[in-house]
Design an enzyme around this catalytic site. Structure first.
Site, PDB file in Angstrom:
ATOM      1  N   TYR A 152     -18.463 -30.882  -2.376  1.00  0.00           N
ATOM      2  CA  TYR A 152     -19.672 -30.682  -3.173  1.00  0.00           C
ATOM      3  C   TYR A 152     -19.730 -29.217  -3.583  1.00  0.00           C
ATOM      4  O   TYR A 152     -19.472 -28.326  -2.778  1.00  0.00           O
ATOM      5  CB  TYR A 152     -20.911 -31.050  -2.353  1.00  0.00           C
ATOM      6  CG  TYR A 152     -22.230 -30.772  -3.059  1.00  0.00           C
ATOM      7  CD1 TYR A 152     -22.624 -31.523  -4.165  1.00  0.00           C
ATOM      8  CD2 TYR A 152     -23.089 -29.762  -2.602  1.00  0.00           C
ATOM      9  CE1 TYR A 152     -23.837 -31.279  -4.804  1.00  0.00           C
ATOM     10  CE2 TYR A 152     -24.303 -29.513  -3.235  1.00  0.00           C
ATOM     11  CZ  TYR A 152     -24.672 -30.274  -4.328  1.00  0.00           C
ATOM     12  OH  TYR A 152     -25.870 -30.029  -4.956  1.00  0.00           O
ATOM     13  N   ASP A 247     -14.763 -22.272  -2.625  1.00  0.00           N
ATOM     14  CA  ASP A 247     -16.226 -22.326  -2.609  1.00  0.00           C
ATOM     15  C   ASP A 247     -16.659 -22.135  -1.164  1.00  0.00           C
ATOM     16  O   ASP A 247     -16.598 -23.055  -0.345  1.00  0.00           O
ATOM     17  CB  ASP A 247     -16.700 -23.674  -3.171  1.00  0.00           C
ATOM     18  CG  ASP A 247     -18.218 -23.787  -3.159  1.00  0.00           C
ATOM     19  OD1 ASP A 247     -18.880 -22.860  -2.643  1.00  0.00           O
ATOM     20  OD2 ASP A 247     -18.733 -24.794  -3.665  1.00  0.00           O
ATOM     21  N   LYS A 275     -26.140 -19.088   0.457  1.00  0.00           N
ATOM     22  CA  LYS A 275     -26.745 -19.255   1.779  1.00  0.00           C
ATOM     23  C   LYS A 275     -26.899 -17.958   2.591  1.00  0.00           C
ATOM     24  O   LYS A 275     -27.879 -17.261   2.446  1.00  0.00           O
ATOM     25  CB  LYS A 275     -25.954 -20.273   2.601  1.00  0.00           C
ATOM     26  CG  LYS A 275     -25.686 -21.553   1.779  1.00  0.00           C
ATOM     27  CD  LYS A 275     -25.974 -22.804   2.506  1.00  0.00           C
ATOM     28  CE  LYS A 275     -25.586 -24.010   1.667  1.00  0.00           C
ATOM     29  NZ  LYS A 275     -26.394 -25.156   1.786  1.00  0.00           N
TER      30      LYS A 275
HETATM   31  N1  PLP Z   1     -21.220 -25.179  -2.851  1.00  0.00           N
HETATM   32  C1  PLP Z   1     -21.283 -25.638  -1.598  1.00  0.00           C
HETATM   33  C2  PLP Z   1     -20.030 -25.694  -0.787  1.00  0.00           C
HETATM   34  C3  PLP Z   1     -22.506 -26.032  -1.049  1.00  0.00           C
HETATM   35  O1  PLP Z   1     -22.551 -26.479   0.196  1.00  0.00           O
HETATM   36  C4  PLP Z   1     -23.659 -25.942  -1.842  1.00  0.00           C
HETATM   37  C5  PLP Z   1     -24.960 -26.353  -1.304  1.00  0.00           C
HETATM   38  O2  PLP Z   1     -25.101 -26.821  -0.219  1.00  0.00           O
HETATM   39  C6  PLP Z   1     -23.555 -25.440  -3.144  1.00  0.00           C
HETATM   40  C7  PLP Z   1     -22.325 -25.068  -3.611  1.00  0.00           C
HETATM   41  C8  PLP Z   1     -24.763 -25.300  -3.996  1.00  0.00           C
HETATM   42  O3  PLP Z   1     -25.595 -24.298  -3.495  1.00  0.00           O
HETATM   43  P1  PLP Z   1     -27.157 -24.286  -3.854  1.00  0.00           P
HETATM   44  O4  PLP Z   1     -27.760 -25.455  -3.174  1.00  0.00           O
HETATM   45  O5  PLP Z   1     -27.624 -22.965  -3.329  1.00  0.00           O
HETATM   46  O6  PLP Z   1     -27.253 -24.366  -5.329  1.00  0.00           O
END
Ligand code: PLP
Length: 437
Positions: A152, A247, A275
């Site tokens: 994700y 990511d 985060k």
């Molecule tokens: N990338 C990863 C690996 C994530 O776990 C998340 C959210 O949990 C995101 C991107 C998206 O981040 P946000 O919820 O701050 O938009």
């Protein structure tokens, strides 16, 4: 009536608030998993958090293993973070102009994380990923992106794509509202499958701008990859002029200050963060070498901007939180504590012959109702096991243990979790497992 035959904890106030919220927000929430759709009962409306504990609107107290989905590595309402935020807020909350605080947080990151040379602050993980993808496309002058089933990356159009049938597929959109033509630029392959990846590069030679992966996939269970596989990704990217994007929105500053990249010793071309660098405030970032980052506007042709990017209050929270992480043995202590916790739960389940595994790395854990030794790809998760998780979650909530409301979500331990917390949590987990099996 739950498995024990005893009444569940009161959710009266939460239910009232939820009924009202449903009149304002679709599904009564501002982010879907919060609606408790895949577990028992009404979503709990949280009123306050302190250290490792949270309290809901009915006054129920929980030891929190969700930690706002990861950002709160120091626990809730950390004194240093709160004091820094409060101090900075005295001078105003947003200027839409540069501030010294942005330099301070960037310096803290770049001095201690040698994987990137320059970065940009944005306001969420989604924004970081969206910008990283645009940068990769702008830099390589190619359009296609390769992602993995089960990873994700936020709710970016091009990445809300799941694998179709077959070894290598163009994705099918996994959300209404994503044009098929966008999904057509996204290639989806299974994790841990070198053949599929090789085939994709043969089929789309010189067209793939970037591979994007969560190096520690933690959004569809915890699908730990082998270092050798991540190295394979690195090599195939280098050979094909494709950028490798890690990511690290979850793993960044969680596994160590240099995240999964540092842990595995693999240097991607672009890294996305979120985060933890916000200390609980809305922040994301993406970074790369100076040469790649030089393509971002105003110097370069890849446009990216944000009214609240580098917001001073968010920077303050990040500075305070990251400074704590640099303390000697911070990660060692946190990771050891988590490992002991995971091992104790696993020993209990194994002794009872329960089909239950605790997967984990650093201060992350995932409870899986399986007897598989490893789960490295999304397709290997047995969806029917989620019924067991639903019961387990309900029992834990009744015993004052708060886990994210889905069996596909991982749990987090913060430096605020005490020995007593973890002992209490273990007892609750053991009792709940006995009831579930
Ligand atoms: N990338 C990863 C690996 C994530 O776990 C998340 C959210 O949990 C995101 C991107 C998206 O981040 P946000 O919820 O701050 O938009």
């Amino acid at each position: 009536v739950n498995t024990t035959g005893k009444p569940d904890i009161s959710r009266e106030k939460s239910a009232e608030l939820y009924a009202k919220a449903k009149t304002y927000f679709p599904g009564g929430v501002n982010s879907p998993v919060r609606a408790f759709k895949s577990v028992y009962g009404t979503p709990l409306f949280i009123q306050k958090g302190d250290g490792s504990h949270i309290w809901d609107a009915d006054g129920n107290e929980f030891i929190d293993f969700c930690c706002s989905w990861g950002p709160l590595i120091l626990g809730h309402n950390n004194t240093k973070v709160r004091e820094k935020v409060t101090e900075v807020m005295q001078n105003g909350m947003s200027f839409g102009a540069p501030t010294a605080l942005e330099n301070e947080l960037a310096e803290l990151i770049l001095k201690n994380n040698k994987l990137i040379e320059k970065l940009r602050f944005v306001s969420s993980g989604t924004e970081a990923v969206m910008s990283a993808i645009r940068l990769a496309r702008g830099y390589t002058k190619r359009d296609k992106i390769l992602k993995f089933e089960g990873c994700y990356h936020g709710h970016v159009d091009a990445l809300l794509v799941k694998a179709g049938s077959g070894l290598v597929t163009f994705g099918e959109t996994s959300s209404a509202g994503v044009p098929k033509s966008f999904a057509d630029e996204t290639i989806v392959v299974s994790l841990n499958d070198k053949d599929a990846l090789t085939k994709a590069f043969e089929e789309f030679k010189d067209q793939i701008a970037a591979i994007i992966i969560e190096p520690i996939p933690a959004n569809n269970g915890l699908l730990l990859q082998e270092k050798e596989y991540l190295q394979f990704l690195r090599d195939i990217c280098t050979q094909n002029g494709t950028l490798l994007i890690f990511d690290e929105v979850i793993s960044g500053f969680r596994i160590g200050f240099e995240g999964a990249s540092g842990y595995y010793g693999i240097k991607p071309d672009i890294i996305t963060y979120g985060k933890i660098i916000g200390g609980g405030m809305p922040v994301g970032a993406y970074g790369a070498s100076a040469a790649i980052m030089g393509n971002i506007s105003p110097d370069g042709a890849v446009y990216q901007a944000g009214t609240l990017s580098g917001n001073p209050v968010a920077m303050a929270a990040g500075i305070a939180q990251l400074s704590e992480l640099l303390r000697m043995s911070f990660y060692k202590d946190l990771n050891n504590k988590t490992e002991e916790f995971r091992d104790a739960v696993q020993r209990f389940a194994t002794a009872r012959n329960y089909k239950f595994k605790v997967f984990g790395i650093g201060s992350i854990f995932w409870f899986a109702f399986t007897d598989k030794e490893y789960i490295r790809k999304a397709e290997d998760i047995d969806a029917s096991s989620m019924e067991k998780f639903k019961k387990f979650h309900r029992e834990l909530i009744n015993r004052g243990i708060y886990l994210g409301p889905s069996g596909y979500e991982v749990g987090f331990i913060s430096s605020a979790h005490t020995k007593t917390d973890l002992e209490k949590a273990k007892r609750a987990i053991f009792d709940s497992l006995d009831l579930v099996f």
